[in-house]
Design a protein around this motif. Structure first.
Motif, PDB file in Angstrom:
ATOM      1  N   ALA A 176     -11.140  91.444 -43.994  1.00 41.63           N
ATOM      2  CA  ALA A 176     -11.719  92.051 -42.785  1.00 41.63           C
ATOM      3  C   ALA A 176     -13.232  91.850 -42.655  1.00 41.63           C
ATOM      4  CB  ALA A 176     -11.374  93.541 -42.728  1.00 41.63           C
ATOM      5  N   PRO A 177     -14.033  91.968 -43.742  1.00 41.13           N
ATOM      6  CA  PRO A 177     -15.494  91.825 -43.561  1.00 41.13           C
ATOM      7  C   PRO A 177     -15.943  90.431 -43.143  1.00 41.13           C
ATOM      8  CG  PRO A 177     -14.968  92.932 -45.642  1.00 41.13           C
ATOM      9  CD  PRO A 177     -13.697  92.363 -45.116  1.00 41.13           C
ATOM     10  N   TYR A 178     -15.071  89.434 -43.241  1.00 42.62           N
ATOM     11  CA  TYR A 178     -15.499  88.051 -42.981  1.00 42.62           C
ATOM     12  C   TYR A 178     -14.850  87.455 -41.734  1.00 42.62           C
ATOM     13  CZ  TYR A 178     -16.650  88.669 -47.909  1.00 42.62           C
ATOM     14  OH  TYR A 178     -17.125  89.146 -49.091  1.00 42.62           O
ATOM     15  N   THR A 179     -14.053  88.209 -41.003  1.00 44.22           N
ATOM     16  CA  THR A 179     -13.282  87.633 -39.914  1.00 44.22           C
ATOM     17  C   THR A 179     -14.061  87.592 -38.609  1.00 44.22           C
ATOM     18  OG1 THR A 179     -12.306  89.809 -39.500  1.00 44.22           O
ATOM     19  CG2 THR A 179     -11.048  88.282 -40.849  1.00 44.22           C
ATOM     20  N   GLY A 180     -13.611  86.680 -37.725  1.00 47.64           N
ATOM     21  CA  GLY A 180     -14.166  86.585 -36.389  1.00 47.64           C
ATOM     22  C   GLY A 180     -13.193  87.185 -35.392  1.00 47.64           C
ATOM     23  N   ALA A 181     -12.823  86.411 -34.377  1.00 45.81           N
ATOM     24  CA  ALA A 181     -11.926  86.910 -33.336  1.00 45.81           C
ATOM     25  C   ALA A 181     -10.496  86.972 -33.857  1.00 45.81           C
ATOM     26  CB  ALA A 181     -11.997  86.004 -32.113  1.00 45.81           C
ATOM     27  N   ARG A 211     -10.575  80.195 -28.011  1.00 46.44           N
ATOM     28  CA  ARG A 211     -11.715  80.005 -27.107  1.00 46.44           C
ATOM     29  C   ARG A 211     -12.956  79.541 -27.869  1.00 46.44           C
ATOM     30  NH1 ARG A 211     -15.085  84.524 -27.216  1.00 46.44           N
ATOM     31  NH2 ARG A 211     -14.220  86.278 -28.401  1.00 46.44           N
ATOM     32  N   ARG A 212     -13.839  78.873 -27.150  1.00 51.69           N
ATOM     33  CA  ARG A 212     -15.070  78.349 -27.762  1.00 51.69           C
ATOM     34  C   ARG A 212     -16.122  79.436 -27.885  1.00 51.69           C
ATOM     35  NH1 ARG A 212     -16.533  72.344 -25.779  1.00 51.69           N
ATOM     36  NH2 ARG A 212     -18.555  73.348 -25.534  1.00 51.69           N
ATOM     37  N   VAL A 213     -16.769  79.446 -29.035  1.00 50.87           N
ATOM     38  CA  VAL A 213     -17.920  80.319 -29.267  1.00 50.87           C
ATOM     39  C   VAL A 213     -19.052  79.435 -29.754  1.00 50.87           C
ATOM     40  CG1 VAL A 213     -18.861  82.198 -30.641  1.00 50.87           C
ATOM     41  CG2 VAL A 213     -16.529  82.338 -29.786  1.00 50.87           C
ATOM     42  N   LYS A 228     -14.201  77.414 -32.727  1.00 49.38           N
ATOM     43  CA  LYS A 228     -13.224  78.374 -32.209  1.00 49.38           C
ATOM     44  C   LYS A 228     -13.650  79.784 -32.599  1.00 49.38           C
ATOM     45  CE  LYS A 228     -10.001  77.465 -36.039  1.00 49.38           C
ATOM     46  NZ  LYS A 228     -10.675  76.316 -36.631  1.00 49.38           N
ATOM     47  N   ALA A 229     -13.243  80.750 -31.788  1.00 43.84           N
ATOM     48  CA  ALA A 229     -13.755  82.106 -31.928  1.00 43.84           C
ATOM     49  C   ALA A 229     -13.487  82.700 -33.306  1.00 43.84           C
ATOM     50  CB  ALA A 229     -13.132  83.003 -30.854  1.00 43.84           C
ATOM     51  N   SER A 230     -12.378  82.335 -33.932  1.00 45.80           N
ATOM     52  CA  SER A 230     -12.063  82.884 -35.256  1.00 45.80           C
ATOM     53  C   SER A 230     -13.041  82.405 -36.312  1.00 45.80           C
ATOM     54  CB  SER A 230     -10.637  82.493 -35.663  1.00 45.80           C
ATOM     55  OG  SER A 230     -10.489  81.089 -35.665  1.00 45.80           O
ATOM     56  N   ASP A 231     -13.752  81.295 -36.048  1.00 47.43           N
ATOM     57  CA  ASP A 231     -14.727  80.764 -36.998  1.00 47.43           C
ATOM     58  C   ASP A 231     -16.163  81.074 -36.588  1.00 47.43           C
ATOM     59  OD1 ASP A 231     -12.853  79.713 -38.695  1.00 47.43           O
ATOM     60  OD2 ASP A 231     -12.845  77.730 -37.785  1.00 47.43           O
ATOM     61  N   ALA A 232     -16.353  81.999 -35.664  1.00 41.43           N
ATOM     62  CA  ALA A 232     -17.700  82.329 -35.199  1.00 41.43           C
ATOM     63  C   ALA A 232     -18.639  82.732 -36.335  1.00 41.43           C
ATOM     64  CB  ALA A 232     -17.625  83.442 -34.147  1.00 41.43           C
ATOM     65  N   LEU A 252     -15.341  75.520 -47.407  1.00 37.53           N
ATOM     66  CA  LEU A 252     -15.733  76.746 -46.711  1.00 37.53           C
ATOM     67  C   LEU A 252     -15.137  77.941 -47.438  1.00 37.53           C
ATOM     68  CD1 LEU A 252     -17.108  77.963 -44.169  1.00 37.53           C
ATOM     69  CD2 LEU A 252     -14.901  77.792 -43.019  1.00 37.53           C
ATOM     70  N   THR A 253     -15.992  78.842 -47.900  1.00 33.13           N
ATOM     71  CA  THR A 253     -15.543  80.036 -48.612  1.00 33.13           C
ATOM     72  C   THR A 253     -16.280  81.241 -48.066  1.00 33.13           C
ATOM     73  OG1 THR A 253     -15.125  78.773 -50.632  1.00 33.13           O
ATOM     74  CG2 THR A 253     -15.324  81.154 -50.862  1.00 33.13           C
ATOM     75  N   ARG A 254     -15.492  82.207 -47.570  1.00 31.47           N
ATOM     76  CA  ARG A 254     -16.061  83.438 -47.001  1.00 31.47           C
ATOM     77  C   ARG A 254     -17.153  83.126 -45.981  1.00 31.47           C
ATOM     78  NH1 ARG A 254     -15.399  84.016 -52.415  1.00 31.47           N
ATOM     79  NH2 ARG A 254     -13.723  85.425 -53.040  1.00 31.47           N
ATOM     80  N   ASN A 255     -16.844  82.163 -45.120  1.00 32.14           N
ATOM     81  CA  ASN A 255     -17.691  81.772 -43.990  1.00 32.14           C
ATOM     82  C   ASN A 255     -18.989  81.090 -44.391  1.00 32.14           C
ATOM     83  OD1 ASN A 255     -15.822  82.887 -42.180  1.00 32.14           O
ATOM     84  ND2 ASN A 255     -16.740  84.903 -42.374  1.00 32.14           N
ATOM     85  N   ARG A 256     -19.084  80.633 -45.609  1.00 28.64           N
ATOM     86  CA  ARG A 256     -20.250  79.875 -46.051  1.00 28.64           C
ATOM     87  C   ARG A 256     -19.797  78.510 -46.547  1.00 28.64           C
ATOM     88  NH1 ARG A 256     -24.914  82.534 -46.209  1.00 28.64           N
ATOM     89  NH2 ARG A 256     -25.825  80.846 -47.447  1.00 28.64           N
ATOM     90  N   LEU A 257     -20.544  77.478 -46.134  1.00 29.29           N
ATOM     91  CA  LEU A 257     -20.228  76.125 -46.572  1.00 29.29           C
ATOM     92  C   LEU A 257     -20.595  75.971 -48.040  1.00 29.29           C
ATOM     93  CD1 LEU A 257     -21.624  74.276 -43.451  1.00 29.29           C
ATOM     94  CD2 LEU A 257     -19.207  74.427 -44.086  1.00 29.29           C
ATOM     95  N   THR A 258     -19.637  75.533 -48.836  1.00 27.40           N
ATOM     96  CA  THR A 258     -19.901  75.372 -50.268  1.00 27.40           C
ATOM     97  C   THR A 258     -20.706  74.110 -50.562  1.00 27.40           C
ATOM     98  OG1 THR A 258     -17.757  74.262 -50.526  1.00 27.40           O
ATOM     99  CG2 THR A 258     -17.829  76.643 -50.910  1.00 27.40           C
ATOM    100  N   ASP A 259     -20.660  73.128 -49.657  1.00 29.36           N
ATOM    101  CA  ASP A 259     -21.423  71.886 -49.833  1.00 29.36           C
ATOM    102  C   ASP A 259     -22.025  71.499 -48.486  1.00 29.36           C
ATOM    103  OD1 ASP A 259     -22.496  69.454 -50.487  1.00 29.36           O
ATOM    104  OD2 ASP A 259     -20.717  68.708 -51.535  1.00 29.36           O
ATOM    105  N   PRO A 260     -23.147  72.110 -48.102  1.00 25.79           N
ATOM    106  CA  PRO A 260     -23.749  71.824 -46.790  1.00 25.79           C
ATOM    107  C   PRO A 260     -24.092  70.353 -46.601  1.00 25.79           C
ATOM    108  CG  PRO A 260     -24.744  73.756 -47.797  1.00 25.79           C
ATOM    109  CD  PRO A 260     -23.905  73.123 -48.843  1.00 25.79           C
ATOM    110  N   GLN A 261     -24.490  69.685 -47.675  1.00 21.43           N
ATOM    111  CA  GLN A 261     -24.855  68.282 -47.558  1.00 21.43           C
ATOM    112  C   GLN A 261     -23.651  67.432 -47.173  1.00 21.43           C
ATOM    113  OE1 GLN A 261     -27.972  66.868 -47.736  1.00 21.43           O
ATOM    114  NE2 GLN A 261     -26.842  65.104 -46.951  1.00 21.43           N
TER     115      GLN A 261
END
Length: 448
Positions: A142-147, A280-282, A296-300, A350-359
């Motif tokens: 729940a703490p990490y979810t979007g739409a 939907r787009r966010v 997509k809204a779930s990945d906001a 992608l883990t808990r809405n953070r990219l594990t390897d941004p590069q």
């Protein structure tokens, strides 16, 4: 009032002889079974059976209601179902192991009245174990979810399938006296539930363990009633055929199950519809000189991490003619002036809405930008010309993404030249390069 009248009134206010003791005995038996035996252990086993595999893959579902419910459904049906069947089967064979099966024949209660107090406590504990696991994983995501949100229909059908499987397992335990029938039933049920998933026919949707993808879809409103009629109808048919005084009563739930199956199979994929709240787009907040990122809204909640990963790419493309004005998720068709983002998959990068390897994410995004997508090739048979275009593309991708080195070592001199260019000249050259991406003609690709 006379004594005789008082006695008549008192007698009229009491239940018929035998009913009160029978109800008291039933409640006592239920309380005893709920507190003792394997019933409490079954609830604990179900909770652990669901939580252990789910927690080991938390990176794949935390942050997405759809992914969370997909994983929970798979664990509940494929692992929880056989476990509950084995527990109730073992309970059903208890009288055979104690050599008291013949004693039950002398009890005045019906067979159905004997089955329910013995099977129900295990199923209640199994349901409690499932709900405990559900509460834990929902609280974790729940703490990490979007739409979007969890689907009550899926919860109800999963719980219904566990109860239905449990009643069937209990009847098998009553009928089969083999001591190893419980583990054998669990293994056979695991195969029976999982095998339809490898079939392309829509018959696979009859399996309670059919793997659904809830990331972008939700069940239709009649999903739960029909699935419950299917699994519950089968369980009621087996139970009544074994325990009812009039076994003809089993025909009614059998007809209900067949009718539900006749609805499920033709519906197939139409059991689900797109979730508009998720699809939907966010987009990120607009800023001067910075392209917008749309997902997509779930990945906001991923937007801040994605924006930070692409900040250097945007800086290098700032002021370049033809540079994208926006970047969209691969699930959307890009509009004019938009490019496609690199893939961000939970559990992978992608883990808990953070990219594990941004590069790597920036490199994949730039790769989609410089992809020429020429179905018929570059339109040249000259190997040297094709190699020049390949090395140029690799050099641009490397420089824009800020990678340490190109994929092809031969492109390193080109990266050095691009880096050494004056900023104004490089912007002009990159504008010509981006314009050449719309064509598959090698001659239009500027040389480095």
């Amino acid at each position: 009032m006379t004594a005789s009248a008082t006695s008549v009134k008192t007698a009229a206010g009491k239940p018929p002889p035998g009913r009160a003791p029978a109800r008291t005995a039933l409640r006592t038996a239920l309380r005893t079974e709920l507190r003792r035996g394997i019933a409490p252990w079954t609830g604990l086993a179900v909770a652990l059976t669901l939580l252990v595999p789910l927690w080991s893959k938390a990176a794949q579902w935390q942050g997405s209601w759809g992914a969370t419910q997909t994983e929970l459904h798979a664990a509940a049906t494929l692992f929880g179902g056989p476990l509950v069947a084995a527990a109730t089967c073992w309970q059903g064979g208890r009288e055979h192991r104690r050599r008291t099966a013949e004693l039950l024949l002398s009890v005045p209660r019906s067979r159905l009245a004997q089955v329910m107090p013995a099977a129900t406590p295990i199923l209640l504990w199994a349901a409690a174990g499932y709900l405990l696991a559900l509460g834990v994983v929902f609280a974790a995501t729940a703490p990490y979810t979007g739409a979007g949100g969890p689907s009550l229909s899926v919860v109800v059908t999963d719980l219904g399938s566990l109860l239905s499987i449990g009643f069937v397992g209990f009847v098998v335990g009553r009928l089969v006296r083999w001591r190893l029938i419980a583990p054998v039933l669990a293994a056979a049920l695991y195969v029976l539930l999982g095998a339809p998933g490898y079939v392309e026919s829509d018959v696979r949707f009859l399996s309670p363990a059919e793997q659904y993808a809830f990331e972008r879809s939700v069940p239709v409103w009649w999903f739960a009633p029909v699935l419950l009629a299917w699994t519950g109808g089968i369980a009621a048919t087996v139970l009544l055929a074994y325990a009812a005084r009039r076994r003809l009563a089993a025909v009614l739930p059998l007809v209900l199950a067949v009718a539900a199956g006749a609805v499920i199979v033709p519906a197939g994929e139409n059991l689900f519809r797109d979730d508009p709240a998720v699809a939907r787009r966010v987009c990120s907040a607009p800023a001067a000189g910075t392209p917008q990122i749309c997902v997509k809204a779930s990945d906001a909640p991923v937007l801040p991490s994605a924006s930070a990963a692409l900040a250097d790419v945007f800086s290098r493309l700032d002021g370049v003619q033809g540079a994208p004005v926006g970047y969209v998720d691969s699930g959307f068709a890009p509009k004019d002036g938009e490019a496609v983002l690199g893939s961000a998959t939970r559990g992978w990068n992608l883990t808990r809405n953070r990219l594990t390897d941004p590069q790597a994410y920036a490199s994949n995004t730039v790769l989609t930008l410089v992809d020429r997508d020429c179905p018929d090739g570059l339109g040249t048979s000259d190997r040297k010309v094709a190699e020049r275009v390949h090395l140029t593309d690799d050099a641009v991708r490397t420089w824009l993404a800020g990678d340490d080195s190109p994929w092809d070592p031969d492109a390193r001199p080109l990266v050095t030249r691009l880096t050494a260019m004056p900023d104004a000249d490089r912007k002009v050259w990159l504008g010509r390069f981006l314009a050449s991406l719309k064509s598959c003609e090698p001659a239009e690709v500027p040389a480095l």
